[in-house]
Design a protein around this motif. Structure first.
Motif, PDB file in Angstrom:
ATOM      1  N   PRO A   1       0.816  -1.219   0.000  1.00 50.09           N
ATOM      2  CA  PRO A   1       0.000   0.000   0.000  1.00 50.09           C
ATOM      3  C   PRO A   1       0.853   1.274   0.000  1.00 50.09           C
ATOM      4  N   LEU A   2       2.020   1.216   0.655  1.00 47.61           N
ATOM      5  CA  LEU A   2       2.891   2.401   0.712  1.00 47.61           C
ATOM      6  C   LEU A   2       3.602   2.624  -0.616  1.00 47.61           C
ATOM      7  N   THR A   3       4.044   1.547  -1.272  1.00 41.97           N
ATOM      8  CA  THR A   3       4.677   1.731  -2.589  1.00 41.97           C
ATOM      9  C   THR A   3       3.629   2.135  -3.620  1.00 41.97           C
ATOM     10  N   SER A   4       2.409   1.614  -3.488  1.00 48.48           N
ATOM     11  CA  SER A   4       1.335   2.010  -4.409  1.00 48.48           C
ATOM     12  C   SER A   4       0.983   3.482  -4.234  1.00 48.48           C
ATOM     13  N   LYS A   5       1.049   3.950  -2.991  1.00 45.41           N
ATOM     14  CA  LYS A   5       0.813   5.370  -2.712  1.00 45.41           C
ATOM     15  C   LYS A   5       1.819   6.249  -3.444  1.00 45.41           C
ATOM     16  N   ARG A   6       2.996   5.679  -3.701  1.00 49.89           N
ATOM     17  CA  ARG A   6       4.040   6.387  -4.447  1.00 49.89           C
ATOM     18  C   ARG A   6       3.978   6.052  -5.942  1.00 49.89           C
TER      19      ARG A   6
END
Length: 381
Positions: free
Chosen positions: A326-331
């Motif tokens: 979810p954090l890499t997707s946020k980026r």
């Protein structure tokens, strides 16, 4: 006006991969008759350029482009190059090697599997011993197994086969290696390479692409029992030869727009020497793997066995895909989880091939997304 694709999350999985603007534009071409110009010329160009990609000048060899995924290549092998109850030797370096074995078994082939240790390739000594014990109709090599990011040395394995069992057909699963790793089809004496459009060839999914030697094609064309219809090389051989010679032909409707995209992508690939392209992938892969190790991440593939199309890395302690992705997707960067049955939840995979490496710095973007996301997780914990 030059076409430019819209902004979107950066896709850095082991395939599908990012596609060049002109390839995506070609994929959106208007409808064309599949048995008339201009499509005949488009297909002819793609088939001729596939010879260059596989480094083959043998007029008896033939490229095949059929609607489907890379998996269709397994069915083609099992239903054209070997018969039920004949023997196949499968070299397994992970999940996809094992699936190839499953496909062969489904067609009634006697399948022996040599499994490498996790993260490694099969030892040459084991291969030589196996070939010496039994006469195999085919040997299958998964050039790059995307479950482990392991690279098998096709050249060295081919030398062993030629020495111990020269009659054995050498079959290469090149789904995640073609257009990244060097393949000397003629020089190494390979008989069949299967791949797909959506990996390093850089075309949207939907094409099963393969290249076959003259002696393997003879096996398929002289087969006395049919175990397939759509995947029959007897039926498709006439079609491919017709298109490559500049004539229209029909067995089943080809994927016109995808083949147009393939023509453009192959032109992109071949506009520079192939060896330069392979060198770029090696340098990029080595750099990225080194940077992940500096972050403390452990790689799945052993150092001597790592491929250059992707990297498989274990999550740091306390981190899972559920909290990292979810954090890499946020980026705006998309990575892939693991698929190897023994470690599926313990690692992730980053694809770095094609336009992302040759024309862009996408791997640097990937590294920053991983760094920032891991830092955020450590701050939260």
């Amino acid at each position: 006006m030059t076409f430019k694709q819209s902004a979107h999350p950066l896709l850095l999985i082991p395939g599908s991969i990012e596609v060049a603007d002109n390839v995506l534009e070609a994929n959106g071409s208007p409808s064309m008759s599949h048995t008339h110009q201009p499509f005949i010329g488009i297909f002819q160009s793609a088939l001729q350029n596939l010879r260059k990609l596989f480094k083959s000048t043998d007029h008896k060899a033939q490229a095949f482009v059929i609607s489907g995924s890379g998996t269709l290549g397994w069915d083609i092998v099992a239903s054209n190059l070997i018969k039920p109850k004949e023997d196949a030797l499968v070299l397994s370096t992970g999940f996809f090697s094992d699936r190839f074995a499953d496909a062969l078994t489904t067609y009634g082939v006697n399948t022996d599997v040599i499994r490498a240790d996790l993260g490694d390739y099969v030892s040459y000594e084991e291969i030589e011993k196996a070939l010496g014990r039994k006469k195999y109709k085919i040997i299958t090599i998964t050039h790059v197994d995307t479950s482990t990011a392991v690279l098998s040395n096709v050249e060295e394995i081919s030398k062993i086969v030629k020495k111990v069992s020269p009659e054995t057909l050498i079959v290469v699963d090149g789904v995640c290696s073609v257009a990244v790793e060097d393949i000397e089809f003629d020089k190494w004496g390979i008989d069949y390479v299967l791949t797909a459009s959506q990996k390093a060839i850089g075309v949207p999914p939907g094409l099963s692409i393969s290249f076959i030697s003259g002696r393997a094609l003879d096996v398929a064309l002289n087969r006395d029992v049919d175990t397939t219809y759509f995947a029959s090389l007897k039926r498709w051989d006439i079609i491919m030869k017709a298109y490559e010679s500049g004539k229209g032909a029909y067995f089943a409707t080809p994927s016109v727009q995808l083949i147009n995209a393939l023509k453009v992508s192959l032109e992109n690939i071949l506009c520079k020497p192939l060896d330069e392209r392979f060198k770029l992938h090696i340098e990029n892969s080595d750099w990225f793997k080194g940077e992940l190790e500096k972050l403390g991440l452990k790689l799945v593939s052993k150092k001597h066995a790592g491929c250059h199309a992707l990297t498989a890395a274990y999550f740091p302690e306390g981190v899972t895909g559920a909290n990292l992705f979810p954090l890499t997707s946020k980026r705006n960067v998309v990575f892939a989880g693991g698929v190897h049955k023994d470690i599926a939840t313990k690692y992730f995979r980053v694809g770095h091939m094609g336009v992302s490496v040759v024309d862009r710095d996408d791997t640097k973007v990937a590294l920053e997304a991983i760094k920032e996301s891991l830092l955020e997780l450590s701050v939260k914990s």
